[in-house]
Design a protein around this motif. Sequence first.
Motif, short mmCIF file in Angstrom:
data_model
loop_
_atom_site.label_atom_id
_atom_site.label_comp_id
_atom_site.label_asym_id
_atom_site.label_seq_id
_atom_site.Cartn_x
_atom_site.Cartn_y
_atom_site.Cartn_z
N TYR A 59 0.74 -2.41 -1.44
CA TYR A 59 0.49 -0.97 -1.47
C TYR A 59 -1.01 -0.68 -1.57
O TYR A 59 -1.56 0.12 -0.81
CB TYR A 59 1.25 -0.36 -2.66
CG TYR A 59 0.88 1.07 -2.97
CD1 TYR A 59 1.34 2.10 -2.18
CD2 TYR A 59 0.09 1.37 -4.07
CE1 TYR A 59 1.02 3.41 -2.46
CE2 TYR A 59 -0.24 2.68 -4.37
CZ TYR A 59 0.23 3.70 -3.57
OH TYR A 59 -0.09 4.99 -3.85
N ARG A 60 -1.68 -1.34 -2.51
CA ARG A 60 -3.11 -1.10 -2.69
C ARG A 60 -3.91 -1.55 -1.47
O ARG A 60 -4.86 -0.89 -1.06
CB ARG A 60 -3.60 -1.80 -3.95
CG ARG A 60 -3.06 -1.15 -5.20
CD ARG A 60 -3.65 -1.79 -6.41
NE ARG A 60 -5.09 -1.75 -6.32
CZ ARG A 60 -5.89 -1.19 -7.20
NH1 ARG A 60 -5.36 -0.64 -8.25
NH2 ARG A 60 -7.19 -1.21 -7.06
N LYS A 63 -3.42 0.96 1.28
CA LYS A 63 -4.16 2.21 1.02
C LYS A 63 -5.64 2.07 1.37
O LYS A 63 -6.30 3.06 1.69
CB LYS A 63 -4.02 2.60 -0.45
CG LYS A 63 -2.73 3.34 -0.72
CD LYS A 63 -2.78 4.01 -2.04
CE LYS A 63 -3.56 5.27 -1.85
NZ LYS A 63 -3.36 6.34 -2.76
N CYS A 83 1.47 -6.02 5.66
CA CYS A 83 0.65 -4.91 5.14
C CYS A 83 0.35 -3.89 6.23
O CYS A 83 0.34 -2.69 5.99
CB CYS A 83 -0.64 -5.44 4.53
SG CYS A 83 -0.38 -6.34 3.00
N LEU A 87 1.48 -0.04 6.22
CA LEU A 87 0.51 1.03 6.44
C LEU A 87 1.01 2.00 7.50
O LEU A 87 0.98 3.22 7.32
CB LEU A 87 -0.84 0.44 6.86
CG LEU A 87 -1.93 1.44 7.25
CD1 LEU A 87 -2.37 2.22 6.03
CD2 LEU A 87 -3.10 0.72 7.89
N SER A 90 4.33 3.86 6.38
CA SER A 90 4.11 4.83 5.29
C SER A 90 3.35 6.06 5.76
O SER A 90 2.96 6.89 4.94
CB SER A 90 3.35 4.17 4.15
OG SER A 90 2.01 3.97 4.52
N GLY A 93 -0.47 5.89 4.63
CA GLY A 93 -0.76 6.14 3.22
C GLY A 93 -0.25 7.45 2.66
O GLY A 93 -0.45 7.72 1.49
N TYR A 94 0.44 8.25 3.46
CA TYR A 94 0.91 9.54 2.97
C TYR A 94 2.16 9.41 2.10
O TYR A 94 2.37 10.22 1.21
CB TYR A 94 1.17 10.51 4.13
CG TYR A 94 -0.10 10.96 4.79
CD1 TYR A 94 -1.01 11.75 4.11
CD2 TYR A 94 -0.39 10.57 6.08
CE1 TYR A 94 -2.19 12.15 4.70
CE2 TYR A 94 -1.56 10.98 6.69
CZ TYR A 94 -2.46 11.76 6.00
OH TYR A 94 -3.62 12.15 6.59
N GLN A 96 3.92 7.83 -0.84
CA GLN A 96 3.46 7.10 -2.01
C GLN A 96 4.54 6.95 -3.07
O GLN A 96 4.24 6.90 -4.25
CB GLN A 96 2.23 7.80 -2.59
CG GLN A 96 1.08 7.82 -1.62
CD GLN A 96 -0.14 8.48 -2.22
OE1 GLN A 96 -0.16 8.87 -3.36
NE2 GLN A 96 -1.18 8.59 -1.42
N TRP A 101 8.08 2.93 0.12
CA TRP A 101 7.51 1.61 0.39
C TRP A 101 8.57 0.53 0.54
O TRP A 101 8.31 -0.52 1.10
CB TRP A 101 6.54 1.23 -0.73
CG TRP A 101 5.23 1.90 -0.54
CD1 TRP A 101 4.85 3.10 -1.05
CD2 TRP A 101 4.16 1.45 0.26
NE1 TRP A 101 3.60 3.42 -0.62
CE2 TRP A 101 3.14 2.42 0.19
CE3 TRP A 101 3.94 0.31 1.03
CZ2 TRP A 101 1.93 2.28 0.86
CZ3 TRP A 101 2.74 0.18 1.68
CH2 TRP A 101 1.75 1.16 1.60
#
Length: 125
Positions: A59-60, A63, A83, A87, A90, A93-94, A96, A101
């Motif tokens: 997730y990080r 982002k 990843c 990305l 998601s 990144g919107y 969350q 996820w």
Amino acid sequence: MMKKNPSELRVRLPEGANAALDRQTLAKWTIFGIVLLIAFAIRVYKIDSPLWLDEIYGYRLAKLGFEAIIQSSWTDAHPPLYCLLQLIISGFGYIQTEIGWRWPSSLNGAGCSDCVFRVFLLSAC
């Protein structure tokens, strides 16, 4: 060369064989649907629980963006494709939430159950 009539090329089955074949096919598809439904239900059970360490890492990293994912792939033992998919799925990144996820992994897991079930059917026949 003479063309044959398509009805001449068909294999003739004994009487009642079509009904038995239809019941067998229906039974296989019913079992397949039940297995797929159970596999999906298992994967979405408590899907909104807190994220685990590897999920937080993905997730990080997602982002941080595309460039960070590619740069970390030089030193990270994990391939960057997951990843990158996270990305994109998601919404860059919107999304969350934990569910946002985890749903791609849940769908892929249920899809793998589909593949395993089909291999089982092929080997059982």
